[in-house]
Each structure stands twice: as structure tokens, then as C-alpha cells.
Design a protein around this motif. Structure first.
Motif, PDB file in Angstrom:
ATOM      1  N   LYS A  87      33.757  37.858  43.883  1.00  0.00           N
ATOM      2  CA  LYS A  87      34.218  38.357  42.581  1.00  0.00           C
ATOM      3  C   LYS A  87      34.548  37.209  41.627  1.00  0.00           C
ATOM      4  N   ASN A  88      33.886  36.094  41.847  1.00  0.00           N
ATOM      5  CA  ASN A  88      34.156  34.916  41.015  1.00  0.00           C
ATOM      6  C   ASN A  88      33.373  34.982  39.709  1.00  0.00           C
ATOM      7  N   GLY A 176      33.125  45.119  39.096  1.00  0.00           N
ATOM      8  CA  GLY A 176      34.086  45.495  40.124  1.00  0.00           C
ATOM      9  C   GLY A 176      33.577  45.331  41.538  1.00  0.00           C
ATOM     10  N   ARG A 177      32.280  45.117  41.687  1.00  0.00           N
ATOM     11  CA  ARG A 177      31.711  44.968  43.028  1.00  0.00           C
ATOM     12  C   ARG A 177      31.760  43.510  43.476  1.00  0.00           C
ATOM     13  N   ARG A 178      31.822  43.334  44.792  1.00  0.00           N
ATOM     14  CA  ARG A 178      31.719  41.986  45.331  1.00  0.00           C
ATOM     15  C   ARG A 178      30.252  41.550  45.302  1.00  0.00           C
TER      16      ARG A 178
END
Length: 470
Positions: A87-88, A176-178
Motif C-alpha cells: 500500500k505504498n 485500498g487494495r494491497r
């Protein structure tokens, strides 16, 4: 109507009627000027007239924009998907520009720039908007990028590299997703071409090594060509940090500054660091390094033609724990005296005064005269870092180089001093003349003992020289 209009127009009319039979047709209205686009007040008038109709889109064209359309058609459009790391990522939007900053695995960048028809080649179309071409890994900076990516410290790459900047017409992802996949349309790498290509070469060498390499990425979405150009220009035109600046805070540089301060002198680790101090009290690190390279390490041709190496591959040779302020100062002061002779000569030339033509070699050969001074000290058993004694050899060193130049000019009608003093063989010829004029009983001794640092640019200062310098 079919009877009154030309066949091409009639075919278009039929296409329009067919489109109207489909649900929710859309209309694109194009206003074309042969020089300038429609003035803004009239553009507003058109927009207001059609704003009640959602199916209308208006386009304004000028001569410049039409030409740009032709150019855009010739440029292949690259669509791609890049997977971000975890999530960077961070997104923001301002008017007609939108951006996202994220981290990518190096292999994602490699995948983006790989030629789809040949996996061993780079897709150069990805760099059409980049202001520079790849300088190959022979370039010092690119070599370092390549080596870092393949090293055991490859995990540090993200912290050591400036990253890659891309522009595109649009990007999309599920927030919002990894590790989301970011879809890019018409993407271009506008900054980071050197990094991208160096990573590609590293991938060809050892793709497994790149698994731990992470790269900072900036993606900007805009269809405005002016903004795209500004991004490419701004990210490539900021003041460069040269290798001297990068070394300016090394411990060795700070120690030298303190040591020179004890001597009442101002050592400039950074260019013009002590510009307010008297010029004769300032010691420029680059100038000192060049002189020391020619005097102590026997590399006058490098000091003359490639001074950038002072703070690159030869930095550790010149600036190490063995070097002393005395050594740097002596080589620089002797060279300064040689330079005074050169400047006197140049002044006479500018003033159209009579000059000794046999001394014109000083304009290009100052570092070789400096080298000859050191050689004369060596064969006569004089400490080369005894400034009072060493400077006495300047006239003799000048005469030796003058004689050599005279002989070379007689043998070669195409002779030029610029080429001669860049030649690696020149210093060897100087050594021969020095030995020929040396006292016979010392020649043999010094010939046996002498090992020139020039044969090995990375050799350290001789212990005897270091001790005498202290």
C-alpha cells in the motif's frame, strides 16, 4: 440530397443517419482555424449553446494543434500495467493534472520497457518524451546504478536512486487494495531513462538479482502536452550534484579543511566555499587534487585532460589517509608558479607584445613541467615536498620540456602541443631526459628503486614521501 451533393459527402451523411438510429449517439464538433484557434469568447459561446446536450463534445484546432496530431499519430502509444508494492502509494489531483507516487519492483520497470518483439532489447518508444538518450553503463553514474542493482546491497536501491517519472493520458487502479495493478494509457518515461536502461541491462545479466530491487515511481496523468513537456523539462533540468559535491562531506575532506586552517589557509571542500577570503589564502580541493595527481602520482596527462576523475575513480588515490596538507600544498604552490609564467605569456600575446615562441608549450604543458620538477627531485635525492628546494627546479624542468617539444616539432610536422600533452608516452620521454641530465652515481640508484605510480593509478603514496610530508 443524393442528387445534389458529391459522393463522398453523401456517404458521410448516410453514416450520420445510421449513427442516429443507435441509442444515445454522441456528437463531436470540430472547429478548425488555419492559423489560430477560435478566440476564447467565441469558444465560451459555443460551449454555452451546447451545454444542455450531454452528447456533444467540442474540439478546437489551430495549425499548431493539427501538426501535433500528425506527430502524435506517428508516435506509437504504449499502454501498460504496473503492479505497485503493497500500500505504498499516495495520490493527489489538481485541475487538469493527477498524480500518484508509489513503489515498484525493478522487474515491473523492465517489463514496461522491454521490446515486445525482442525480449533482449529495450523498447525505445517508451522514452520518446525523455530529453536524454541512454548513455550506456560505461557512464560513471549508470555503471553505479547497474552495480548497485546486482550487488548484495541491492535492497538499498530505493534509498539511493531518484526513481522514475512517467506521464500518461490516464491511469486507473482499485484503491485500498494491497499491491494494486495500475493501468496506464499512452505512458512515457520522461525522467529516469538512465535508471530504467541500467536496470534492463542488470536484468539481462542476472534477473534473479533484481527481485530485491525496489524503485520509486511518479506517475502523472494529463492530456495537456504543455504540462507533459514542463514535467519532462523540470525533472531533468534541476541543478545537478556533481561528484565533487558528493565527496565534500567526507571525513578526509573535513580533516584536510581543519589541517589547512591550522596553517592559516582556507581549504575549499565545496566550490567557492570561502569566496570572501583572500584568494592567496584559499586552497581549492579540485585544483589541489589535479596538482597532486600530476606531481605525486605521475599522471600529468590525466590532470590536464580529465580532471573529473579527481573526484571519481581516482578519488581514493588522491584523497586518502596517507595524504597530508603539506603534499597538496607543495604540488599546488609549484604549479601556481608555473601558471604565473603561463599567464605572463598569455598577457603578452593579448597585448601583441613580442614573446619567446619556444615557451608557448606552457599554455598546454603546465602539468608536465610540474611532473618534471618531481622527477628532478627524485633523481637528485631531494625531498619533493620541501617547497623551498623543489621550486628551485622549475627553470630546469621548464628547459627539459622545452627541449623535448623542440625535438618533437622537428620530427613531426603535424605536431600540436594539445595532442602531445594528452599522450601517455610524453611523461616517459620527460623521464628519459631527466635521467640523462642527472648525476651519474644517483641515476643507477634511482632507476632501480623508482616505480612510477603512473603505471598503477591506484597505487598509494610512497611511505617515505608521506613521512617527509608529515
Amino acid at each position: 440530397m443524393e442528387q445534389t451533393c458529391n459522393p463522398i459527402l453523401w456517404a458521410k451523411v448516410q453514416e450520420i443517419w445510421s449513427a442516429l438510429e443507435r441509442p444515445d449517439p454522441t456528437f463531436h464538433v470540430h472547429f478548425c482555424g488555419n492559423t489560430k484557434p477560435m478566440v476564447s469568447t467565441q469558444q465560451d459561446r459555443v460551449r454555452e449553446s451546447l451545454e444542455d446536450y450531454n452528447s456533444f463534445e467540442v474540439h478546437h484546432h489551430s495549425l499548431d494543434s493539427i501538426v501535433q496530431m500528425f506527430l502524435e499519430r506517428k508516435k506509437p502509444k504504449i499502454d501498460a500495467e504496473l503492479r505497485a508494492v503493497d500500500k505504498n502509494y499516495f495520490e493527489r489531483s489538481d485541475g487538469n493534472i493527477r498524480g500518484i507516487i508509489c513503489t515498484f519492483e525493478a522487474n515491473e520497470i523492465v517489463k514496461l520497457i522491454t521490446d515486445p518483439e525482442d525480449e533482449g532489447k529495450v523498447r525505445h518508444d517508451a522514452f520518446n518524451d525523455n530529453v536524454r538518450v541512454y548513455l550506456t553503463k560505461r557512464n560513471a553514474v549508470n555503471k553505479k546504478i547497474y552495480e548497485t542493482a546486482l550487488s548484495d546491497e541491492s535492497s538499498e536501491f530505493w534509498y539511493l536512486n531518484n526513481g522514475i517519472t512517467m506521464t500518461c493520458d490516464s491511469f486507473s487502479y482499485i484503491p485500498g487494495r494491497r499491491s494494486p495493478k495500475i493501468s496506464l494509457t499512452n505512458v512515457q518515461i520522461v525522467n529516469g531513462g538512465q535508471t530504467s536502461n541500467a536496470l534492463f541491462e542488470a536484468h539481462l545479466n542476472d534477473p534473479d538479482k533484481l527481485e530485491n530491487v525496489l524503485v520509486l515511481g511518479r506517475i502523472y496523468e494529463t492530456r495537456n502536452r504543455d504540462i507533459t513537456s514542463k514535467i519532462a523539462e523540470a525533472t531533468n533540468s534541476q541543478t545537478p550534484i556533481n561528484t565533487r559535491d558528493l565527496h565534500s562531506n567526507d571525513d578526509i575532506q573535513k580533516k584536510l579543511e581543519e589541517s589547512f586552517r591550522d596553517l592559516g589557509l582556507f581549504y575549499e571542500r565545496k566550490a567557492r566555499q570561502h569566496s570572501k577570503e583572500p584568494k592567496n589564502k584559499r586552497i581549492d580541493a579540485l585544483s589541489a587534487g589535479q596538482s597532486h595527481l600530476a606531481y605525486s602520482h605521475g599522471l600529468p596527462e590525466v590532470a590536464k585532460k580529465d580532471r573529473a576523475r579527481v573526484f571519481r575513480d581516482l578519488y581514493g588515490t588522491i584523497f586518502n589517509n596517507e595524504v597530508t596538507p603539506q603534499q597538496l600544498l607543495v604540488s599546488l604552490r609549484i604549479y601556481d608558479e608555473i601558471q604565473i609564467r603561463k599567464r605572463t605569456l598569455q598577457k603578452k600575446i593579448r597585448n601583441k607584445e613580442k614573446v619567446d615562441a619556444s615557451l608557448l608549450f606552457l599554455i598546454d604543458g603546465g602539468y608536465h613541467v610540474l611532473f618534471a620538477v618531481h622527477e628532478l627531485c627524485e633523481v637528485r635525492g631531494i625531498d619533493p615536498y620541501d617547497l623551498a628546494e623543489a621550486r628551485k627546479f622549475i627553470p630546469a624542468a621548464t628547459d627539459i620540456v622545452k627541449t623535448l617539444v623542440k625535438d618533437e616539432m622537428a620530427d613531426d610536422e603535424t605536431f600540436t602541443t594539445n595532442r602531445f600533452f594528452k599522450d601517455l608516452k610524453t611523461k616517459t620521454k620527460i623521464q628519459r631526459l631527466v635521467l640523462a641530465e642527472a648525476p651519474k652515481k644517483k641515476v643507477a640508484k634511482k632507476t632501480r628503486a623508482r616505480t612510477r605510480p603512473s603505471e598503477n593509478p591506484r597505487s598509494s603514496l610512497k611511505n617515505s614521501a608521506s613521512e617527509s610530508g608529515r
